[in-house]
Design a protein around this motif. Sequence first.
Motif, PDB file in Angstrom:
ATOM      1  N   LEU A 103       0.781  -1.107  -0.005  1.00  0.00           N
ATOM      2  CA  LEU A 103       0.067  -0.207   0.005  1.00  0.00           C
ATOM      3  C   LEU A 103       0.981   1.235  -0.134  1.00  0.00           C
ATOM      4  O   LEU A 103       1.950   1.287   0.506  1.00  0.00           O
ATOM      5  N   LEU A 104       0.326   2.137  -0.490  1.00  0.00           N
ATOM      6  CA  LEU A 104       1.023   3.524  -0.416  1.00  0.00           C
ATOM      7  C   LEU A 104       0.304   4.421   0.406  1.00  0.00           C
ATOM      8  O   LEU A 104      -1.094   4.538   0.197  1.00  0.00           O
ATOM      9  N   LEU A 105       0.553   5.060   1.365  1.00  0.00           N
ATOM     10  CA  LEU A 105       0.216   5.887   2.281  1.00  0.00           C
ATOM     11  C   LEU A 105       0.644   7.248   1.908  1.00  0.00           C
ATOM     12  O   LEU A 105       1.837   7.717   1.868  1.00  0.00           O
ATOM     13  N   VAL A 106      -0.251   8.155   1.598  1.00  0.00           N
ATOM     14  CA  VAL A 106       0.042   9.638   1.327  1.00  0.00           C
ATOM     15  C   VAL A 106      -0.476  10.600   2.047  1.00  0.00           C
ATOM     16  O   VAL A 106      -1.752  10.580   2.430  1.00  0.00           O
ATOM     17  N   GLN A 107       0.339  11.313   2.806  1.00  0.00           N
ATOM     18  CA  GLN A 107       0.090  12.270   3.841  1.00  0.00           C
ATOM     19  C   GLN A 107       1.010  13.491   3.835  1.00  0.00           C
ATOM     20  O   GLN A 107       2.158  13.217   3.938  1.00  0.00           O
ATOM     21  N   GLY A 108       0.468  14.341   3.973  1.00  0.00           N
ATOM     22  CA  GLY A 108       1.458  15.770   4.132  1.00  0.00           C
ATOM     23  C   GLY A 108       2.423  15.916   3.026  1.00  0.00           C
ATOM     24  O   GLY A 108       3.595  16.412   3.272  1.00  0.00           O
TER      25      GLY A 108
END
Length: 118
Positions: A103-108
Amino acid sequence: MRLPARFLLAAAMSAAPLHAAPQTAPGQGVLISQDTLDGYTGRYVTPDKLALRVWREGNVLKLQPEGGSTTTLIADSETTFHTDGQAARVEFAFDAADRVSHLLLVQGGATVKALRQQ
């Protein structure tokens, strides 16, 4: 000073958002089959060794970083979700055999890849 991704993810997922994002009412988002959601469940690990647990409760996915708070994932598409009340996005990716690989977690503005553990 740049903080390690492990710290940012754990802090972001366990702390209240700085500016309140609109809360999504239950049932909003794209409807995804339970079989598809079940295919996303499991344990994922970032390069910094932060473990993320993903599981299904009813018709929604939940995500919890090790030592952090649980958040609900709301489907934007069959593979892309946003977090309930936080400014983060999760995208599930597949290998050549069409199995979920990470999974790719995209944040900030940062993207962190977490590999699925078998």
